[in-house]
Design a protein around this motif. Structure first.
Motif, PDB file in Angstrom:
ATOM      1  N   ALA A   1       0.832  -1.203   0.000  1.00 21.44           N
ATOM      2  CA  ALA A   1       0.000   0.000   0.000  1.00 21.44           C
ATOM      3  C   ALA A   1       0.863   1.248   0.000  1.00 21.44           C
ATOM      4  O   ALA A   1       0.559   2.227  -0.703  1.00 21.44           O
ATOM      5  CB  ALA A   1      -0.941  -0.009   1.202  1.00 21.44           C
ATOM      6  N   VAL A   2       1.955   1.252   0.774  1.00 14.10           N
ATOM      7  CA  VAL A   2       2.858   2.407   0.790  1.00 14.10           C
ATOM      8  C   VAL A   2       3.492   2.585  -0.582  1.00 14.10           C
ATOM      9  O   VAL A   2       3.547   3.705  -1.117  1.00 14.10           O
ATOM     10  CB  VAL A   2       3.934   2.236   1.888  1.00 14.10           C
TER      11      VAL A   2
ATOM     12  N   PHE B   1       2.798   5.784  -3.049  1.00 12.40           N
ATOM     13  CA  PHE B   1       3.911   6.641  -3.492  1.00 12.40           C
ATOM     14  C   PHE B   1       3.945   6.721  -5.005  1.00 12.40           C
ATOM     15  O   PHE B   1       4.106   7.810  -5.576  1.00 12.40           O
ATOM     16  CB  PHE B   1       5.233   6.099  -2.957  1.00 12.40           C
ATOM     17  N   GLU B   2       3.777   5.607  -5.673  1.00 16.79           N
ATOM     18  CA  GLU B   2       3.795   5.613  -7.140  1.00 16.79           C
ATOM     19  C   GLU B   2       2.605   6.376  -7.702  1.00 16.79           C
ATOM     20  O   GLU B   2       2.740   7.100  -8.691  1.00 16.79           O
ATOM     21  CB  GLU B   2       3.795   4.172  -7.673  1.00 16.79           C
ATOM     22  N   LEU B   3       1.442   6.246  -7.089  1.00 18.02           N
ATOM     23  CA  LEU B   3       0.249   6.947  -7.570  1.00 18.02           C
ATOM     24  C   LEU B   3       0.397   8.455  -7.401  1.00 18.02           C
ATOM     25  O   LEU B   3       0.126   9.219  -8.328  1.00 18.02           O
ATOM     26  CB  LEU B   3      -0.984   6.450  -6.811  1.00 18.02           C
ATOM     27  N   ILE B   4       0.841   8.892  -6.239  1.00 17.93           N
ATOM     28  CA  ILE B   4       0.971  10.326  -5.984  1.00 17.93           C
ATOM     29  C   ILE B   4       2.065  10.939  -6.851  1.00 17.93           C
ATOM     30  O   ILE B   4       1.940  12.078  -7.306  1.00 17.93           O
ATOM     31  CB  ILE B   4       1.251  10.571  -4.488  1.00 17.93           C
TER      32      ILE B   4
END
Length: 105
Positions: free
Chosen positions: A16-17, A21-24
Motif C-alpha cells: 500500500a505504501v 507513493f507511485e500513484l501520488i
C-alpha cells in the motif's frame, strides 16, 4: 495473531505504501491539493475503523504507564490520533483551497 498473519498484514502495508507513493508521484502538481483534500476526507473511514479497533478487547493486556490496556485499544488510540490529524488537516487545506477561488470584494 499468528506470525503468518502478521507477515501478511505487513506485506499488504508495504504494498500500500509503494502503491500510494507511485500513484501520488504520477499526479500533476496542479491536482495535488484536490487529491489530498479528497483523500483526507476518505480518511474519515479510517477514523471509524480505529474507533472500532480501540473498542475491541480481544488481545492480551499490556501495562503502559501503570495502566493495563489491550494492544488493540492502544493501537486504536494511536490510529484515532493520527486519523484525526489527517482529517482536520484535510479540511483545513480544503477550506484554504476554496478561499482561493472566492472573488475579492
Amino acid at each position: 495473531m499468528s506470525f503468518h498473519e502478521l507477515v501478511l498484514l505487513f506485506t499488504v502495508f508495504v504494498l500500500a505504501v509503494f502503491l500510494g507513493f507511485e500513484l501520488i508521484s504520477k499526479v500533476p502538481p496542479t491536482l495535488h491539493t484536490p487529491l489530498m483534500s479528497g483523500s483526507n476526507a476518505i480518511s474519515g473511514i479510517t477514523l471509524v475503523g480505529s474507533i472500532v479497533s480501540a473498542g475491541s478487547e480481544l488481545d492480551a493486556n499490556v501495562l503502559i504507564f501503570g495502566f493495563e490496556t489491550s494492544i488493540s485499544a492502544l493501537l486504536g488510540f494511536i490510529a484515532i490520533f493520527l486519523a484525526t490529524i489527517n482529517v482536520v488537516g484535510g479540511y483545513l487545506v480544503t477550506d484554504r483551497m476554496t478561499r482561493m477561488f472566492k472573488k475579492k470584494e
